[in-house]
Design a protein around this motif. Structure first.
Motif, PDB file in Angstrom:
ATOM      1  N   LYS A  83       0.857  -1.181   0.000  1.00 59.09           N
ATOM      2  CA  LYS A  83       0.000   0.000   0.000  1.00 59.09           C
ATOM      3  C   LYS A  83       0.889   1.225   0.000  1.00 59.09           C
ATOM      4  O   LYS A  83       1.950   1.228   0.628  1.00 59.09           O
ATOM      5  CB  LYS A  83      -0.957   0.026   1.198  1.00 59.09           C
ATOM      6  CG  LYS A  83      -0.611  -0.916   2.318  1.00 59.09           C
ATOM      7  CD  LYS A  83      -1.678  -1.029   3.363  1.00 59.09           C
ATOM      8  CE  LYS A  83      -1.043  -1.447   4.674  1.00 59.09           C
ATOM      9  NZ  LYS A  83      -1.989  -1.768   5.728  1.00 59.09           N
ATOM     10  N   SER A  89     -11.179  10.202   1.036  1.00 59.00           N
ATOM     11  CA  SER A  89     -12.250   9.480   0.358  1.00 59.00           C
ATOM     12  C   SER A  89     -13.552   9.700   1.124  1.00 59.00           C
ATOM     13  O   SER A  89     -13.591   9.475   2.337  1.00 59.00           O
ATOM     14  CB  SER A  89     -11.850   7.999   0.370  1.00 59.00           C
ATOM     15  OG  SER A  89     -12.910   7.149   0.064  1.00 59.00           O
ATOM     16  N   ARG A 105      -7.314   7.119   3.045  1.00 58.55           N
ATOM     17  CA  ARG A 105      -7.025   5.832   2.391  1.00 58.55           C
ATOM     18  C   ARG A 105      -5.714   5.916   1.634  1.00 58.55           C
ATOM     19  O   ARG A 105      -5.269   7.006   1.269  1.00 58.55           O
ATOM     20  CB  ARG A 105      -8.135   5.486   1.377  1.00 58.55           C
ATOM     21  CG  ARG A 105      -9.516   5.260   1.952  1.00 58.55           C
ATOM     22  CD  ARG A 105      -9.590   4.005   2.768  1.00 58.55           C
ATOM     23  NE  ARG A 105     -10.956   3.736   3.232  1.00 58.55           N
ATOM     24  CZ  ARG A 105     -11.231   2.878   4.200  1.00 58.55           C
ATOM     25  NH1 ARG A 105     -10.269   2.191   4.809  1.00 58.55           N
ATOM     26  NH2 ARG A 105     -12.469   2.676   4.576  1.00 58.55           N
ATOM     27  N   ARG A 133     -10.428   2.176  -3.275  1.00 57.11           N
ATOM     28  CA  ARG A 133     -10.921   2.552  -1.945  1.00 57.11           C
ATOM     29  C   ARG A 133     -11.854   1.484  -1.384  1.00 57.11           C
ATOM     30  O   ARG A 133     -11.836   1.180  -0.185  1.00 57.11           O
ATOM     31  CB  ARG A 133     -11.608   3.914  -2.030  1.00 57.11           C
ATOM     32  CG  ARG A 133     -10.596   5.030  -2.320  1.00 57.11           C
ATOM     33  CD  ARG A 133     -11.264   6.371  -2.512  1.00 57.11           C
ATOM     34  NE  ARG A 133     -11.874   6.498  -3.827  1.00 57.11           N
ATOM     35  CZ  ARG A 133     -13.106   6.939  -4.054  1.00 57.11           C
ATOM     36  NH1 ARG A 133     -13.877   7.296  -3.060  1.00 57.11           N
ATOM     37  NH2 ARG A 133     -13.574   7.024  -5.282  1.00 57.11           N
ATOM     38  N   GLN A 136     -10.031  -1.435   0.217  1.00 61.36           N
ATOM     39  CA  GLN A 136      -9.534  -1.118   1.567  1.00 61.36           C
ATOM     40  C   GLN A 136     -10.683  -1.110   2.579  1.00 61.36           C
ATOM     41  O   GLN A 136     -10.545  -1.614   3.699  1.00 61.36           O
ATOM     42  CB  GLN A 136      -8.836   0.243   1.562  1.00 61.36           C
ATOM     43  CG  GLN A 136      -7.570   0.248   0.710  1.00 61.36           C
ATOM     44  CD  GLN A 136      -6.983   1.645   0.575  1.00 61.36           C
ATOM     45  OE1 GLN A 136      -6.452   2.188   1.542  1.00 61.36           O
ATOM     46  NE2 GLN A 136      -7.090   2.237  -0.609  1.00 61.36           N
ATOM     47  N   HIS A 137     -11.829  -0.539   2.180  1.00 59.44           N
ATOM     48  CA  HIS A 137     -12.996  -0.469   3.067  1.00 59.44           C
ATOM     49  C   HIS A 137     -13.478  -1.877   3.444  1.00 59.44           C
ATOM     50  O   HIS A 137     -13.703  -2.180   4.619  1.00 59.44           O
ATOM     51  CB  HIS A 137     -14.110   0.328   2.363  1.00 59.44           C
ATOM     52  CG  HIS A 137     -15.385   0.450   3.136  1.00 59.44           C
ATOM     53  ND1 HIS A 137     -15.917   1.667   3.494  1.00 59.44           N
ATOM     54  CD2 HIS A 137     -16.244  -0.480   3.618  1.00 59.44           C
ATOM     55  CE1 HIS A 137     -17.039   1.463   4.177  1.00 59.44           C
ATOM     56  NE2 HIS A 137     -17.259   0.170   4.263  1.00 59.44           N
ATOM     57  N   ASP A 140     -11.004  -3.972   5.566  1.00 54.78           N
ATOM     58  CA  ASP A 140     -11.087  -3.565   6.969  1.00 54.78           C
ATOM     59  C   ASP A 140     -12.169  -4.335   7.736  1.00 54.78           C
ATOM     60  O   ASP A 140     -11.966  -4.717   8.892  1.00 54.78           O
ATOM     61  CB  ASP A 140     -11.433  -2.069   7.065  1.00 54.78           C
ATOM     62  CG  ASP A 140     -10.206  -1.163   7.046  1.00 54.78           C
ATOM     63  OD1 ASP A 140      -9.072  -1.675   7.092  1.00 54.78           O
ATOM     64  OD2 ASP A 140     -10.410   0.066   6.999  1.00 54.78           O
ATOM     65  N   PHE A 147     -15.091   2.092   8.686  1.00 56.54           N
ATOM     66  CA  PHE A 147     -14.561   3.272   7.980  1.00 56.54           C
ATOM     67  C   PHE A 147     -14.409   4.480   8.887  1.00 56.54           C
ATOM     68  O   PHE A 147     -13.496   5.284   8.692  1.00 56.54           O
ATOM     69  CB  PHE A 147     -15.365   3.576   6.704  1.00 56.54           C
ATOM     70  CG  PHE A 147     -16.690   4.261   6.883  1.00 56.54           C
ATOM     71  CD1 PHE A 147     -17.700   3.695   7.629  1.00 56.54           C
ATOM     72  CD2 PHE A 147     -16.941   5.486   6.269  1.00 56.54           C
ATOM     73  CE1 PHE A 147     -18.934   4.326   7.766  1.00 56.54           C
ATOM     74  CE2 PHE A 147     -18.158   6.134   6.398  1.00 56.54           C
ATOM     75  CZ  PHE A 147     -19.160   5.537   7.158  1.00 56.54           C
ATOM     76  N   HIS A 150     -11.111   5.663  10.411  1.00 55.01           N
ATOM     77  CA  HIS A 150     -10.154   6.464   9.623  1.00 55.01           C
ATOM     78  C   HIS A 150     -10.662   7.901   9.462  1.00 55.01           C
ATOM     79  O   HIS A 150     -10.270   8.603   8.532  1.00 55.01           O
ATOM     80  CB  HIS A 150      -9.988   5.858   8.224  1.00 55.01           C
ATOM     81  CG  HIS A 150      -9.526   4.442   8.193  1.00 55.01           C
ATOM     82  ND1 HIS A 150      -8.215   4.081   8.406  1.00 55.01           N
ATOM     83  CD2 HIS A 150     -10.210   3.281   7.975  1.00 55.01           C
ATOM     84  CE1 HIS A 150      -8.113   2.757   8.294  1.00 55.01           C
ATOM     85  NE2 HIS A 150      -9.301   2.255   8.049  1.00 55.01           N
TER      86      HIS A 150
END
Ligand code: ZN
Length: 187
Positions: A83, A89, A105, A133, A136-137, A140, A147, A150
């Protein structure tokens, strides 16, 4: 084919870790089909198994937009192996109905995973677009991370959560993200 109940923020299941899938059985394939039905029924672009109460490492995505047609995708046992970069985002989540807030992100990620036929795959997504994005969401969710962990503007997010009768952000879950902060503050 079935639309499943989506757990909402405040449900402790959303904070629990998940287990690896050992075999893409007929049962797993049925779960994935139901996850797509559930995601489309709610007009979502992604859904992770814990959101339907299943603590397994699976998420589904359909990040097709008007300008970018993408296939529907299934990620089993994903890991983010690289990453880099950073972007802001504005995101929502099916477990947080009608709440949208800005989060930090990476703008490039490489994900290793197994597809629905059990085949190992690797994909790098650059440029911080919707797919990048969303990976990654949803990843998680498999770690019990949400979310809002973050969040950029906690007060604004808390106001929205309150308006939608959801619990406030728990500051103990907010991530320290010096690598992202460094890039974002350089912009
Ligand atoms: Zn979500």
């Amino acid at each position: 084919m079935a639309v499943l109940k989506v757990l909402t923020y405040g449900d402790p299941v959303l904070r629990q870790p998940t287990e690896k899938v050992h075999k893409v059985s007929a049962k797993i394939q049925k779960l994935v089909a139901d996850m797509f039905d559930t995601m489309y029924a709610q007009n979502g672009v992604g859904l992770a198994a814990p959101q339907v109460g299943v603590l397994k490492k699976i998420f589904v995505l359909d990040c097709t937009t008007e300008d970018n047609v993408l296939p529907k995708m299934v990620f089993i046992n994903p890991t983010l192996v690289r990453k880099s970069g950073a972007i802001l985002s504005r995101e929502g989540c099916l477990s947080f109905p009608d709440v949208f807030t800005e989060v930090k992100r990476y703008d490039t990620v490489t994900v290793r995973y197994m597809d629905i036929s059990g085949k190992p795959r690797e994909m790098t997504v650059e440029g911080g677009g919707l797919l990048c994005r969303a990976i990654q969401h949803e990843f998680d969710h498999l770690e019990g991370v949400l979310f809002v962990d973050h969040v950029v503007n906690q007060a604004e997010a808390d106001q929205q959560l309150k308006e939608h009768h959801l619990p406030p952000i728990d500051p103990t879950f907010i991530k320290e993200e010096p690598d992202l902060d460094k890039v974002l503050m350089g912009n």
